[in-house]
Design an enzyme around this catalytic site. Structure first.
Site, PDB file in Angstrom:
ATOM      1  N   ASP A 426       0.938  -1.336   0.122  1.00 17.83           N
ATOM      2  CA  ASP A 426      -0.009  -0.010  -0.211  1.00 17.83           C
ATOM      3  C   ASP A 426       0.849   1.284  -0.037  1.00 17.83           C
ATOM      4  O   ASP A 426       1.966   1.283   0.471  1.00 17.83           O
ATOM      5  CB  ASP A 426      -0.930  -0.240   1.406  1.00 17.83           C
ATOM      6  CG  ASP A 426      -1.717   1.296   1.367  1.00 17.83           C
ATOM      7  OD1 ASP A 426      -2.210   1.511   0.339  1.00 17.83           O
ATOM      8  OD2 ASP A 426      -1.733   1.780   2.400  1.00 17.83           O
ATOM      9  N   ASP A 630      -6.597  -1.694   4.647  1.00 13.31           N
ATOM     10  CA  ASP A 630      -6.281  -2.715   3.441  1.00 13.31           C
ATOM     11  C   ASP A 630      -6.639  -3.865   4.085  1.00 13.31           C
ATOM     12  O   ASP A 630      -6.121  -4.997   3.683  1.00 13.31           O
ATOM     13  CB  ASP A 630      -4.659  -2.495   3.337  1.00 13.31           C
ATOM     14  CG  ASP A 630      -4.405  -1.346   2.810  1.00 13.31           C
ATOM     15  OD1 ASP A 630      -4.633  -0.788   1.855  1.00 13.31           O
ATOM     16  OD2 ASP A 630      -3.510  -0.610   3.557  1.00 13.31           O
TER      17      ASP A 630
END
Length: 737
Positions: A426, A630
């Site tokens: 990410d 996430d």
């Protein structure tokens, strides 16, 4: 609320991997137990059970019936286990010294003074106390297992020493039985005594070496203060840490460790949080800031209000997580457990087979050789080395990781990491600092204070990482105050929508801009292109179908990100970056870091689908994110890794948590996984190869070729050395870079 509880109980009186296997089987058979695993190296039982069907007392009762014991008291559990281990070590030490004090003269009588009158009787008298007093626990353990129809190392030791002793005693009292048949009545008292002495010595060395594998836990526990200074009715009172309660006011002086997690309510100071967060620079703490147990107050005195105490503090959770990880089992360990489960019965069969073959081949003249071979097989084949091979390596590996601020949740993650060939990262908070700053504002019309009030109110409610940057700028203006909102709605992956005075406002990505049909003035396009080319995030703010402002937010790339990416690629790992930002921003950050593959405009569902697509291609995927935004992708990844930020540790989401913001921990974690698994394979190789070679030699396979027959004394020494060498090999990991 779940009815199933998970507990870790210290186990007492285990001698070998067979013992661990027996305790595990005993607990698994109990009604209400969902799962149970026993780690011989940590002497701990990890059990999940239904609290309405079973109590810790009932679990302990079952374990006691099997010949072992549990520590089930929660208070001072760790302290009591440590005291028990120390007492066991000293008790074992006394048994070793006592055994050798009798074994030395016994060896002299068996090798030097064997022809003196009553030599056999003296040897027997020296052997009896060794077997009863110093080797007694082996016999009681074997009897307890026999009553349950099970076997372990005690079974092998008890059988081998008993056979040698009883055979020798028969030859001492009835020598004519052999003389009449033209044979010499040999005695092997020294074999019985020396086997016990060597096994005890090996266990002593093993206990000492195993103690070193728990160094990481002891170091973490050493961070916990023992006492706290609380303020009650205006007076100071020093109490034990266990007596603290939520809401207590605690005084912390310069140089002292903070005893609990709490909120600073009086004073200010700088606090060294490096042991928790890994950040070397002391954090400035003022009234309202959170402080953590185990961290060190550096300057002024201050008072905190306890918010988490005992097992609820961040430090306690870290300790618990490392303990659970060290007690968990890697897939390879489960295979070994199955092997040790039937190992002892197989060895008993091989011992009997060796005896029978000697008698068939050599006849009654070879009965002494047959007895010696049977005894040697029983002694040399102890499964201790097999049982220690995996857990000791895992303990050292997970402990070393904790010392490097890498928290590994279970052994499966540690074993899986070496297989990873794709890392998905990410962007925000992982590759970048996660502390963005608003660097540019473009308004489509006059900067109405009402618009800013609405924007401030909306962003104060938002959980998006970029919201804080906008709030910081708006709060610098004295005339800007949060407006009163009628409603607030978070739109996953796009932004937020609010209603103020029956008018709809929205803040978010260009997807939200499109959803509301707002157009972007041509005059802003050129500046927007410059912002995005520099890798800056863009936040759009609008009312109904009208764009009000564009805000450029810069989230600096971490200084170590580029080097971390380089090291991962050197390890042969493919790198992908996922970001919810637009393509231009994603391309700018990827280019700066040397990342060849990236996905822009990624919503949580898109991230999850991308991870699954890589897995369908046969890839082993590690997902690295903040553990919250996430969470979907982290949940489906083969290995999930969260970037921790001190108190914001995503322990429940990820298998692995990197406690610092330094991404260089990531390649270290993968390298440590490879080293640990390599060490496990080394240990298992030596444990297996030792038995594969040792058992045939003990059975006498070399006797027809070279006349070599393994003496039971040498077999016991070799058995003891094998276990110790496995533990020492595991400890070598702590010295590697």
């Amino acid at each position: 609320m779940s009815n199933t509880v998970k507990k870790i109980f210290p186990v007492l009186n285990m001698h070998c991997a067979g013992c661990a296997n027996n305790v595990e089987k005993t607990v698994k058979k109990l009604s209400g137990v969902a799962d149970a695993s026993v780690n011989f190296a940590t002497s701990s039982l990890k059990v999940s059970y239904k609290k309405d069907q079973l109590t810790p007392g009932e679990i302990r009762a079952a374990v006691l019936a099997a010949g072992y014991d549990l520590i089930i008291e929660e208070t001072y559990k760790g302290k009591r286990q440590e005291e028990e281990q120390q007492e066991r070590y000293h008790r074992l030490k006394r048994r070793v010294i006592g055994a050798w004090l009798l074994v030395v003269p016994l060896l002299l009588f068996s090798m030097v003074w064997m022809n003196v009158p009553y030599s056999n009787e003296i040897q027997m008298l020296l052997t009896i106390p060794v077997m009863i007093f110093f080797g007694g626990p082996f016999f009681t353990g074997a009897w307890n297992q026999a009553k349950l129809g099970r076997s372990n190392m005690d079974t092998l030791i008890a059988l081998s020493t008993s056979i040698a002793f009883l055979f020798s005693m028969f030859n001492t009292f009835f020598p004519d039985f052999w003389y009449s048949r033209g044979m010499e009545p040999h005695v092997y008292y020294e074999a019985s005594a020396v086997i016990i002495a060597f096994v005890l010595t090996g266990k002593l060395m093993e206990e000492r070496a195993k103690g070193n594998t728990s160094a990481a836990i002891r170091k973490l526990m050493g961070m916990q203060p023992k006492v706290a200074r609380i303020l009650r009715n205006g007076t100071e009172e020093e109490i034990l840490i266990e007596e603290l309660q939520v809401g207590d006011s605690i005084l912390v002086r310069p140089g002292e460790q903070i005893p609990v997690d709490g909120i600073l309510i009086e004073g200010e100071s700088y606090v060294d949080e490096s042991m928790i967060s890994g950040e070397p620079v002391p954090a400035d703490k003022k009234v309202g800031d959170k402080v953590l147990a185990g961290t060190i107050n550096q300057r002024g005195s201050f008072v905190i209000s306890a918010s988490q105490v005992g097992e609820e503090t961040v430090l306690a959770r870290i300790i618990r997580m490392v303990q659970e990880a060290q007690g968990s089992k890697a897939p390879v360990q489960r295979i070994v457990d199955r092997i040790t489960g039937f190992f002892v019965p197989v060895v008993l069969g091989l011992s009997i087979l060796a005896f029978v073959l000697w008698m068939l081949i050599g006849g009654k003249e070879y009965i002494s050789y047959a007895v010696l071979s049977a005894v040697s097989v029983l002694v040399i084949a102890c499964p201790c080395a097999l049982g220690l091979a995996t857990p000791t390596a895992l303990m050292v590996g997970i402990g070393k990781a904790a010392g490097q601020h890498i928290l590994i949740k279970d052994a499966v993650a540690l074993e899986q990491m070496r297989k990873v060939d794709v890392v998905v990262l990410d962007k925000t908070g992982t590759l970048t600092e996660g502390h963005p700053t608003a660097v540019g504002w473009l308004w489509t019309q006059s900067q109405d204070v009402q618009f800013k009030n609405v924007l401030l109110a909306a962003e104060l409610k938002s959980e998006h990482p970029l919201a804080g940057a906008i709030v910081d700028v708006l709060q610098e203006h004295e005339d800007v105050e949060p407006a009163e909102l009628d409603s607030f709605e978070s739109i996953t992956g796009k932004g937020i929508k609010v209603v103020c005075k029956e008018v709809v406002y929205w803040v978010g990505s260009h997807k939200l801009l499109k959803d509301f049909g707002a157009s972007l003035p041509d005059v802003m396009m050129e500046m927007l292109t410059i912002y995005e080319a520099d890798g800056q995030g863009i936040v759009y703010f609008g009312r109904e179908n009208q764009l009000l402002a564009i805000i450029a937010v810069a989230d600096p790339v971490k200084p170590t990100s580029a080097q971390a990416i380089k090291e991962l690629r050197q390890q042969g790992i493919e790198i992908y970056m996922l970001t919810g930002d637009g393509r231009r921003v994603g391309a700018a950050v990827a280019s700066r870091l040397g990342i060849q593959h990236f996905i822009a405009d990624a919503l949580p569902d898109d991230k999850e689908r991308f991870v699954r697509r890589l897995q369908q291609l046969g890839k082993k995927v590690a997902m690295v994110g903040d553990g919250i935004n996430d969470s979907q992708a982290l949940a489906v990844a083969d290995v999930s890794i969260a970037m921790g930020k001190g108190t914001d540790i995503a322990m429940d989401v990820a298998m692995v948590t990197l406690m610092t913001s330094d991404l260089l921990l990531l390649p270290k974690a993968f390298e440590l996984s490879k080293q640990t698994v390599s060490l496990i394979h080394q240990n298992l190789f030596w444990a297996f190869i030792y038995n594969l070679i040792g058992i045939p030699i003990a059975a006498g396979v070399l006797f027809p070729i070279s006349g070599l027959l393994l003496n039971p004394m040498l077999a016991s020494a070799a058995m003891a050395f094998s276990s110790v060498s496995v533990v020492l090999n595991s400890l070598s990991l702590s010295r590697r870079k």
